[in-house]
Design a protein around this motif. Structure first.
Motif, PDB file in Angstrom:
ATOM      1  N   HIS A  25      79.169  70.833 -48.146  1.00  0.00           N
ATOM      2  CA  HIS A  25      79.075  71.689 -46.964  1.00  0.00           C
ATOM      3  C   HIS A  25      80.225  71.318 -46.031  1.00  0.00           C
ATOM      4  CE1 HIS A  25      77.587  73.466 -43.247  1.00  0.00           C
ATOM      5  NE2 HIS A  25      76.853  74.245 -44.024  1.00  0.00           N
ATOM      6  N   PRO A  26      80.913  72.290 -45.481  1.00  0.00           N
ATOM      7  CA  PRO A  26      82.110  72.002 -44.678  1.00  0.00           C
ATOM      8  C   PRO A  26      81.854  71.195 -43.405  1.00  0.00           C
ATOM      9  CG  PRO A  26      81.556  74.334 -44.550  1.00  0.00           C
ATOM     10  CD  PRO A  26      80.666  73.730 -45.595  1.00  0.00           C
ATOM     11  N   GLN A  27      80.647  71.212 -42.865  1.00  0.00           N
ATOM     12  CA  GLN A  27      80.365  70.476 -41.629  1.00  0.00           C
ATOM     13  C   GLN A  27      79.968  69.019 -41.877  1.00  0.00           C
ATOM     14  OE1 GLN A  27      77.625  73.715 -40.132  1.00  0.00           O
ATOM     15  NE2 GLN A  27      78.592  73.109 -38.208  1.00  0.00           N
ATOM     16  N   LEU A  28      79.737  68.652 -43.130  1.00  0.00           N
ATOM     17  CA  LEU A  28      79.323  67.284 -43.444  1.00  0.00           C
ATOM     18  C   LEU A  28      80.529  66.357 -43.519  1.00  0.00           C
ATOM     19  CD1 LEU A  28      76.594  67.854 -46.173  1.00  0.00           C
ATOM     20  CD2 LEU A  28      76.260  67.220 -43.780  1.00  0.00           C
ATOM     21  N   LEU A  29      80.359  65.153 -42.980  1.00  0.00           N
ATOM     22  CA  LEU A  29      81.397  64.129 -43.006  1.00  0.00           C
ATOM     23  C   LEU A  29      80.921  62.942 -43.827  1.00  0.00           C
ATOM     24  CD1 LEU A  29      82.197  64.072 -39.167  1.00  0.00           C
ATOM     25  CD2 LEU A  29      83.373  65.392 -40.931  1.00  0.00           C
ATOM     26  N   GLN A  30      81.784  62.424 -44.697  1.00  0.00           N
ATOM     27  CA  GLN A  30      81.403  61.255 -45.498  1.00  0.00           C
ATOM     28  C   GLN A  30      81.919  59.973 -44.858  1.00  0.00           C
ATOM     29  OE1 GLN A  30      81.677  61.712 -49.678  1.00  0.00           O
ATOM     30  NE2 GLN A  30      80.232  60.055 -49.916  1.00  0.00           N
ATOM     31  N   LYS A  61      76.094  61.520 -46.183  1.00  0.00           N
ATOM     32  CA  LYS A  61      77.026  62.313 -45.388  1.00  0.00           C
ATOM     33  C   LYS A  61      76.302  62.636 -44.095  1.00  0.00           C
ATOM     34  CE  LYS A  61      79.955  64.601 -48.803  1.00  0.00           C
ATOM     35  NZ  LYS A  61      80.347  65.913 -49.356  1.00  0.00           N
ATOM     36  N   ILE A  62      77.080  62.823 -43.025  1.00  0.00           N
ATOM     37  CA  ILE A  62      76.469  63.071 -41.727  1.00  0.00           C
ATOM     38  C   ILE A  62      76.838  64.453 -41.204  1.00  0.00           C
ATOM     39  CG2 ILE A  62      76.434  60.612 -41.171  1.00  0.00           C
ATOM     40  CD1 ILE A  62      78.781  61.146 -39.223  1.00  0.00           C
ATOM     41  N   TYR A  75      75.192  62.134 -31.377  1.00  0.00           N
ATOM     42  CA  TYR A  75      74.153  61.878 -32.370  1.00  0.00           C
ATOM     43  C   TYR A  75      74.469  62.652 -33.635  1.00  0.00           C
ATOM     44  CZ  TYR A  75      71.403  59.396 -28.981  1.00  0.00           C
ATOM     45  OH  TYR A  75      70.992  58.468 -28.083  1.00  0.00           O
ATOM     46  N   TYR A  76      73.903  62.161 -34.722  1.00  0.00           N
ATOM     47  CA  TYR A  76      74.076  62.842 -35.998  1.00  0.00           C
ATOM     48  C   TYR A  76      72.827  62.688 -36.836  1.00  0.00           C
ATOM     49  CZ  TYR A  76      75.208  58.205 -37.991  1.00  0.00           C
ATOM     50  OH  TYR A  76      75.169  56.889 -38.386  1.00  0.00           O
ATOM     51  N   ILE A  77      72.708  63.535 -37.827  1.00  0.00           N
ATOM     52  CA  ILE A  77      71.675  63.402 -38.844  1.00  0.00           C
ATOM     53  C   ILE A  77      72.396  63.044 -40.134  1.00  0.00           C
ATOM     54  CG2 ILE A  77      71.638  65.887 -39.275  1.00  0.00           C
ATOM     55  CD1 ILE A  77      68.651  65.572 -39.970  1.00  0.00           C
ATOM     56  N   SER A  78      71.915  61.987 -40.781  1.00  0.00           N
ATOM     57  CA  SER A  78      72.534  61.495 -42.002  1.00  0.00           C
ATOM     58  C   SER A  78      71.643  61.837 -43.186  1.00  0.00           C
ATOM     59  CB  SER A  78      72.719  59.977 -41.901  1.00  0.00           C
ATOM     60  OG  SER A  78      73.346  59.481 -43.054  1.00  0.00           O
ATOM     61  N   PHE A  79      72.228  62.412 -44.219  1.00  0.00           N
ATOM     62  CA  PHE A  79      71.486  62.864 -45.387  1.00  0.00           C
ATOM     63  C   PHE A  79      71.723  61.932 -46.571  1.00  0.00           C
ATOM     64  CE2 PHE A  79      72.366  66.595 -42.846  1.00  0.00           C
ATOM     65  CZ  PHE A  79      71.117  67.179 -42.762  1.00  0.00           C
TER      66      PHE A  79
END
Length: 114
Positions: free
Chosen positions: A76-81, A88-89, A64-68
Motif C-alpha cells: 500500500h502506498p501509504q505504508l512505511l517500512q 509497516k506503519i 502517532y501511527y498504527i503498525s501492522f
C-alpha cells in the motif's frame, strides 16, 4: 484504571479522541476474534490471539501511527517500512480525516495471513 485505559487517559487531545475512536472501530470490525492487550507499554490488537497491529508514537515523524504485523507482505502506498522486518506503519495525521476504510482494509489483509 487498567493499563490500556491509563495509556489513552495520558494522551492529549486530539490524539486521545482520535485513537479511542480508531480503537473502537478496530474492535468492532471483528468483535468475536479481535482482542486487545497491553504489551511493551502499548495497546496491541490481536486476531485469534496472534499479533495484528498496535498504536505508537513516532519521534521521527512527530505523530502517532498504527503498525501492522505482516506489513512486510502488504503493498500500500501509504505504508512505511523504514527498516522494520515484519511491520509497516501508517502515519495518523491528527489534522486530517482518518483513512478509516484504508485502515480496516489493511487489517482485513493482515487477517488473511492467519
Amino acid at each position: 484504571m487498567n493499563p490500556i485505559q491509563e495509556y489513552f487517559y495520558r494522551l492529549n487531545e486530539p490524539a486521545r479522541s482520535t485513537l479511542l475512536f480508531l480503537r473502537k472501530k478496530i474492535l468492532e470490525s471483528d468483535a468475536e476474534n479481535i482482542t486487545e492487550t497491553f504489551s511493551f507499554r502499548l495497546p496491541f490488537f490481536k486476531y485469534k490471539k496472534k499479533m495484528l497491529c498496535y498504536f505508537n508514537f513516532s519521534k521521527k515523524h512527530k505523530c502517532y501511527y498504527i503498525s501492522f504485523y505482516h506489513g512486510d507482505r502488504l503493498d500500500h502506498p501509504q505504508l512505511l517500512q523504514e527498516g522494520r522486518k515484519k511491520f509497516k506503519i501508517l502515519l495518523i495525521d491528527l489534522d486530517e480525516d482518518l483513512p478509516l476504510d484504508v485502515i480496516l482494509n489493511l487489517i482485513d489483509e493482515v487477517k488473511k495471513f492467519y
